[in-house]
Design a protein around this motif. Sequence first.
Motif, PDB file in Angstrom:
ATOM      1  N   VAL A  78       0.861  -1.229   0.141  1.00  0.00           N
ATOM      2  CA  VAL A  78      -0.111   0.113  -0.098  1.00  0.00           C
ATOM      3  C   VAL A  78       0.751   1.350   0.111  1.00  0.00           C
ATOM      4  O   VAL A  78       0.648   2.336  -0.680  1.00  0.00           O
ATOM      5  N   PHE A 113       0.646   3.893  -2.945  1.00  0.00           N
ATOM      6  CA  PHE A 113       0.263   5.370  -2.837  1.00  0.00           C
ATOM      7  C   PHE A 113       1.219   6.329  -3.556  1.00  0.00           C
ATOM      8  O   PHE A 113       0.908   6.890  -4.304  1.00  0.00           O
ATOM      9  N   ASN A 157       0.645   5.499  -7.501  1.00  0.00           N
ATOM     10  CA  ASN A 157      -0.259   6.141  -7.992  1.00  0.00           C
ATOM     11  C   ASN A 157      -0.412   7.589  -8.004  1.00  0.00           C
ATOM     12  O   ASN A 157      -1.008   8.122  -8.850  1.00  0.00           O
ATOM     13  N   LYS A 158       0.166   8.346  -7.005  1.00  0.00           N
ATOM     14  CA  LYS A 158       0.181   9.693  -6.989  1.00  0.00           C
ATOM     15  C   LYS A 158       1.054  10.000  -7.999  1.00  0.00           C
ATOM     16  O   LYS A 158       0.662  11.139  -8.873  1.00  0.00           O
ATOM     17  N   GLU A 176      -5.380  12.844   0.467  1.00  0.00           N
ATOM     18  CA  GLU A 176      -5.354  12.034  -0.366  1.00  0.00           C
ATOM     19  C   GLU A 176      -4.789  10.724   0.189  1.00  0.00           C
ATOM     20  O   GLU A 176      -5.072   9.584   0.075  1.00  0.00           O
ATOM     21  N   PHE A 177      -3.514  10.960   1.161  1.00  0.00           N
ATOM     22  CA  PHE A 177      -3.171   9.730   2.126  1.00  0.00           C
ATOM     23  C   PHE A 177      -4.347   9.274   2.570  1.00  0.00           C
ATOM     24  O   PHE A 177      -4.269   7.796   2.692  1.00  0.00           O
ATOM     25  N   PHE A 205      -6.759   7.548   0.635  1.00  0.00           N
ATOM     26  CA  PHE A 205      -6.105   6.232  -0.028  1.00  0.00           C
ATOM     27  C   PHE A 205      -6.103   5.106   1.167  1.00  0.00           C
ATOM     28  O   PHE A 205      -6.282   4.069   0.816  1.00  0.00           O
ATOM     29  N   MET A 206      -5.524   5.228   2.326  1.00  0.00           N
ATOM     30  CA  MET A 206      -5.416   4.415   3.256  1.00  0.00           C
ATOM     31  C   MET A 206      -6.920   3.676   3.851  1.00  0.00           C
ATOM     32  O   MET A 206      -6.952   2.675   4.022  1.00  0.00           O
ATOM     33  N   ARG A 229      -7.829   1.686   0.925  1.00  0.00           N
ATOM     34  CA  ARG A 229      -6.913   0.539   0.867  1.00  0.00           C
ATOM     35  C   ARG A 229      -7.407  -0.546   2.180  1.00  0.00           C
ATOM     36  O   ARG A 229      -7.039  -1.641   2.229  1.00  0.00           O
ATOM     37  N   ASN A 234      -9.429  -1.187  -6.302  1.00  0.00           N
ATOM     38  CA  ASN A 234      -8.515  -0.181  -5.816  1.00  0.00           C
ATOM     39  C   ASN A 234      -8.346   0.814  -7.227  1.00  0.00           C
ATOM     40  O   ASN A 234      -8.415   2.115  -6.756  1.00  0.00           O
ATOM     41  N   SER A 267      -9.247   5.050  -6.415  1.00  0.00           N
ATOM     42  CA  SER A 267      -8.296   5.845  -6.881  1.00  0.00           C
ATOM     43  C   SER A 267      -8.761   6.899  -7.931  1.00  0.00           C
ATOM     44  O   SER A 267      -8.520   7.991  -7.820  1.00  0.00           O
ATOM     45  N   ILE A 271      -9.801   9.337  -4.739  1.00  0.00           N
ATOM     46  CA  ILE A 271      -8.627   9.684  -4.077  1.00  0.00           C
ATOM     47  C   ILE A 271      -7.965  10.620  -5.108  1.00  0.00           C
ATOM     48  O   ILE A 271      -7.684  11.936  -4.594  1.00  0.00           O
TER      49      ILE A 271
END
Length: 134
Positions: free
Chosen positions: A47, A51, A54-55, A72-73, A76-77, A80, A117, A121, A125
Amino acid sequence: MQKKEFVNYVIFGVLTTLVNIVCYALLTKVFQIDYKWATTIAWIVSVLFAFVTNKLYVFQSKQKSTASILKEFISFMFFRGLSYVLDIASMIVLVEWLGWNDLIAKVIANGIVIIVNYFASKYIIFQTNHSKEV
């Protein structure tokens, strides 16, 4: 979906999956860690890798402020985390209930997780329509 975004998602999705599976295999086969713990540790490592990739490379988020990156984090978390529940539940069903080989089950579980995911995303996200900093 843009072609470049799709190609990057596939490339980094495969790399993330490899990170997850290799980490899992090392933990279970070399260090003899229980598959549930190994799944959890492999999930955390993959993960964090996902992150960043993907970012930066897939959705090319331009958010640079600490608040935006933190948002975002956290998002994302959260998503995920939901995919972790899907991953571990799939493993329990396939390994404990159906008696499948754990590595085959891991590959199948990862396939399901990748699909979930991507949509999280793409549409929640790292929305590409972000044009301003928070």
